[in-house]
Design a protein around this motif. Structure first.
Motif, PDB file in Angstrom:
ATOM      1  N   VAL A   1       0.640  -5.941   1.074  1.00  0.00           N
ATOM      2  CA  VAL A   1      -0.767  -6.308   1.185  1.00  0.00           C
ATOM      3  C   VAL A   1      -1.142  -7.478   0.266  1.00  0.00           C
ATOM      4  O   VAL A   1      -2.110  -8.183   0.527  1.00  0.00           O
ATOM      5  CB  VAL A   1      -1.698  -5.110   0.907  1.00  0.00           C
ATOM      6  N   ASN A   2      -0.400  -7.650  -0.824  1.00  0.00           N
ATOM      7  CA  ASN A   2      -0.666  -8.762  -1.751  1.00  0.00           C
ATOM      8  C   ASN A   2      -2.154  -8.802  -2.118  1.00  0.00           C
ATOM      9  O   ASN A   2      -2.840  -9.793  -1.901  1.00  0.00           O
ATOM     10  CB  ASN A   2      -0.225 -10.096  -1.114  1.00  0.00           C
ATOM     11  N   ARG A   3      -2.663  -7.706  -2.686  1.00  0.00           N
ATOM     12  CA  ARG A   3      -4.088  -7.569  -2.969  1.00  0.00           C
ATOM     13  C   ARG A   3      -4.333  -7.531  -4.480  1.00  0.00           C
ATOM     14  O   ARG A   3      -3.796  -6.697  -5.185  1.00  0.00           O
ATOM     15  CB  ARG A   3      -4.605  -6.288  -2.321  1.00  0.00           C
ATOM     16  N   TRP A   4      -5.200  -8.453  -4.944  1.00  0.00           N
ATOM     17  CA  TRP A   4      -5.561  -8.528  -6.362  1.00  0.00           C
ATOM     18  C   TRP A   4      -7.074  -8.376  -6.453  1.00  0.00           C
ATOM     19  O   TRP A   4      -7.826  -9.305  -6.220  1.00  0.00           O
ATOM     20  CB  TRP A   4      -5.098  -9.866  -6.917  1.00  0.00           C
ATOM     21  N   SER A   5      -7.509  -7.170  -6.773  1.00  0.00           N
ATOM     22  CA  SER A   5      -8.936  -6.865  -6.701  1.00  0.00           C
ATOM     23  C   SER A   5      -9.653  -6.884  -8.049  1.00  0.00           C
ATOM     24  O   SER A   5     -10.847  -6.623  -8.112  1.00  0.00           O
ATOM     25  CB  SER A   5      -9.148  -5.499  -6.044  1.00  0.00           C
ATOM     26  N   THR A   6      -8.982  -7.208  -9.129  1.00  0.00           N
ATOM     27  CA  THR A   6      -9.638  -7.207 -10.447  1.00  0.00           C
ATOM     28  C   THR A   6     -10.125  -8.582 -10.872  1.00  0.00           C
ATOM     29  O   THR A   6     -10.692  -8.724 -11.954  1.00  0.00           O
ATOM     30  CB  THR A   6      -8.679  -6.668 -11.522  1.00  0.00           C
TER      31      THR A   6
ATOM     32  N   ASN B   1       0.838  -1.200   0.000  1.00  0.00           N
ATOM     33  CA  ASN B   1       0.000   0.000   0.000  1.00  0.00           C
ATOM     34  C   ASN B   1       0.871   1.248   0.000  1.00  0.00           C
ATOM     35  O   ASN B   1       2.098   1.168  -0.123  1.00  0.00           O
ATOM     36  CB  ASN B   1      -0.977  -0.021   1.181  1.00  0.00           C
ATOM     37  N   GLU B   2       0.245   2.425   0.179  1.00  0.00           N
ATOM     38  CA  GLU B   2       0.978   3.706   0.100  1.00  0.00           C
ATOM     39  C   GLU B   2       2.055   3.832   1.180  1.00  0.00           C
ATOM     40  O   GLU B   2       3.065   4.506   0.989  1.00  0.00           O
ATOM     41  CB  GLU B   2      -0.002   4.882   0.241  1.00  0.00           C
ATOM     42  N   ALA B   3       1.842   3.159   2.297  1.00  0.00           N
ATOM     43  CA  ALA B   3       2.814   3.240   3.392  1.00  0.00           C
ATOM     44  C   ALA B   3       3.938   2.220   3.234  1.00  0.00           C
ATOM     45  O   ALA B   3       4.840   2.151   4.065  1.00  0.00           O
ATOM     46  CB  ALA B   3       2.110   3.013   4.727  1.00  0.00           C
TER      47      ALA B   3
END
Length: 197
Positions: free
Chosen positions: A157-162, A151-153
């Protein structure tokens, strides 16, 4: 010849006659009794028995599927019943589970992967290998382009939202756990189960 028959005797005789002709009309005559004594073959003797899990809800009821080849040699399901040895449903089935035979034998049921190519107006069958390769390629390309690793910080996060994943409900707890771990390890955020939907 003179028959001395009282009114009560006449009614008894008439009642016995009606009962005898009614039994004969219902098929309890001598010839019919001999035919009823013939034992016919059990309808499931020539079938193959397969145990499976009902695909509808998350209860995962056990079913026994009886199938045999029809005149054309194509395997058909001829009977489905609840599995009495299954710990979940103990032989019972809901209306959807009881109607599985129509679901399995439906002419519109897909039995192979289909694809509609760009610009085409119809679906065409493809092999399982080609379908799995296309799915894997599309997932890899989308993940490479859209995975948010931090994330920005700068926190990972290992986030795949698509991309999203819809799991099946007719599965074991072990398979559901493994599916959850694989999907979450890929980073997919949109994850749900067919049983809840």
């Amino acid at each position: 010849m003179n028959i001395d028959l009282s009114r009560r005797g006449f009614l008894k005789l008439a009642g016995a006659g009606v009962a005898a002709t009614s039994l004969g009309a219902m098929g309890f005559g001598g010839a019919e009794a001999a035919e009823l004594a013939h034992v016919r073959a059990f309808k499931l003797t020539q079938t193959t028995e397969t145990r499976n899990t009902c695909p509808y809800c998350s209860v995962a009821c056990g079913v026994i599927i009886y199938g045999r080849a029809d005149e054309a040699g194509k395997r058909r399901v001829v009977h489905i019943e609840g599995d009495a040895d299954h710990p979940v449903n103990r032989g019972t089935l809901c209306p959807k589970g009881s109607a599985l035979k129509d679901f399995v034998n439906a002419e519109t049921r897909l039995t192979e992967p289909m694809i509609r190519r760009a610009g085409s107006d119809r679906f065409e069958p493809i092999s399982w290998d080609e379908a799995l390769d296309k799915i894997a390629r599309a997932l890899k390309d989308d993940r490479d382009a859209n995975l948010l690793a931090a994330n920005e910080a700068g926190v990972p996060v290992n986030r795949w939202s698509t991309a999203g994943f819809l799991a099946a409900s007719a599965t074991t707890n072990e398979t559901a756990w493994l599916t959850y771990k694989v999907v979450r390890s890929m980073g997919i955020v949109g994850f749900d189960n067919q049983a809840r939907v």
